[in-house]
Write a protein that holds these residues in place. Structure first.
Motif, PDB file in Angstrom:
ATOM      1  N   TYR A  58       2.260   1.743  -3.441  1.00  0.00           N
ATOM      2  CA  TYR A  58       1.225   2.237  -4.350  1.00  0.00           C
ATOM      3  C   TYR A  58       1.021   3.743  -4.161  1.00  0.00           C
ATOM      4  O   TYR A  58       0.966   4.500  -5.122  1.00  0.00           O
ATOM      5  N   VAL A  59       0.928   4.192  -2.924  1.00  0.00           N
ATOM      6  CA  VAL A  59       0.726   5.619  -2.660  1.00  0.00           C
ATOM      7  C   VAL A  59       1.914   6.424  -3.187  1.00  0.00           C
ATOM      8  O   VAL A  59       1.733   7.485  -3.807  1.00  0.00           O
ATOM      9  N   ASN A  86       1.709   6.524  -6.954  1.00  0.00           N
ATOM     10  CA  ASN A  86       0.606   7.387  -7.347  1.00  0.00           C
ATOM     11  C   ASN A  86       1.030   8.850  -7.242  1.00  0.00           C
ATOM     12  O   ASN A  86       0.735   9.662  -8.114  1.00  0.00           O
ATOM     13  N   HIS A  87       1.744   9.183  -6.179  1.00  0.00           N
ATOM     14  CA  HIS A  87       2.231  10.550  -5.995  1.00  0.00           C
ATOM     15  C   HIS A  87       3.200  10.930  -7.111  1.00  0.00           C
ATOM     16  O   HIS A  87       3.106  12.028  -7.683  1.00  0.00           O
ATOM     17  N   SER A 147       0.832  -1.204   0.000  1.00  0.00           N
ATOM     18  CA  SER A 147       0.000   0.000   0.000  1.00  0.00           C
ATOM     19  C   SER A 147       0.864   1.251   0.000  1.00  0.00           C
ATOM     20  O   SER A 147       0.584   2.215  -0.724  1.00  0.00           O
ATOM     21  N   ARG A 148       1.910   1.260   0.780  1.00  0.00           N
ATOM     22  CA  ARG A 148       2.817   2.408   0.807  1.00  0.00           C
ATOM     23  C   ARG A 148       3.465   2.629  -0.555  1.00  0.00           C
ATOM     24  O   ARG A 148       3.587   3.757  -1.030  1.00  0.00           O
TER      25      ARG A 148
END
Length: 129
Positions: A71-72, A75-76, A68-69
């Protein structure tokens, strides 16, 4: 000149962030084909700790958290790249407009120069009164 008064739009209040239990519920309920878990670059996946067929729930939670980290973070980076791409696109558009304007000016100079040089003094007139 008069200025038009803008009405301020009142935005709704932000929702409270999800609890850890809600996050874990969402992550555990995700399908294996969920893009969050399948769109990682190969080097990112190699850095994540491998699990032994979900035998250790704590290790599985840590793996999902790291995914999840990642992915974030990706995405950023994608949002930053998108903004940069829009900026560069606008710069190219402005350069194209400027180039078109310069071409039009050059054509006008060429045409006015060609017309001016073909009008020789005394051509077409007798010079006699």
């Amino acid at each position: 000149m008069t200025s038009k008064a803008r009405k301020r739009v009142v935005l709704p209040t932000r929702p409270s962030p999800p609890t850890v239990e809600q996050i874990l519920e969402d992550v555990n309920g995700a399908l294996p084909s969920d893009p969050v878990f399948t769109s990682f670059a190969p080097q990112v996946l190699e850095e994540l700790p491998a699990t032994q067929e979900n035998k250790d729930p704590e290790a599985e939670r840590e793996r999902q958290y790291q995914q999840s980290r990642s992915y974030v973070a990706m995405n950023h980076r994608l949002q930053i790249a998108c903004g940069l791409l829009k900026q560069k696109c606008e710069e190219l558009r402005q350069a194209g407009d400027s180039l078109e304007q310069d071409i039009l000016e050059m054509k006008q100079r060429t045409l006015s120069g060609a017309q001016g040089s073909s009008c020789l003094p005394g051509v077409g007139s007798s010079g006699y009164s």
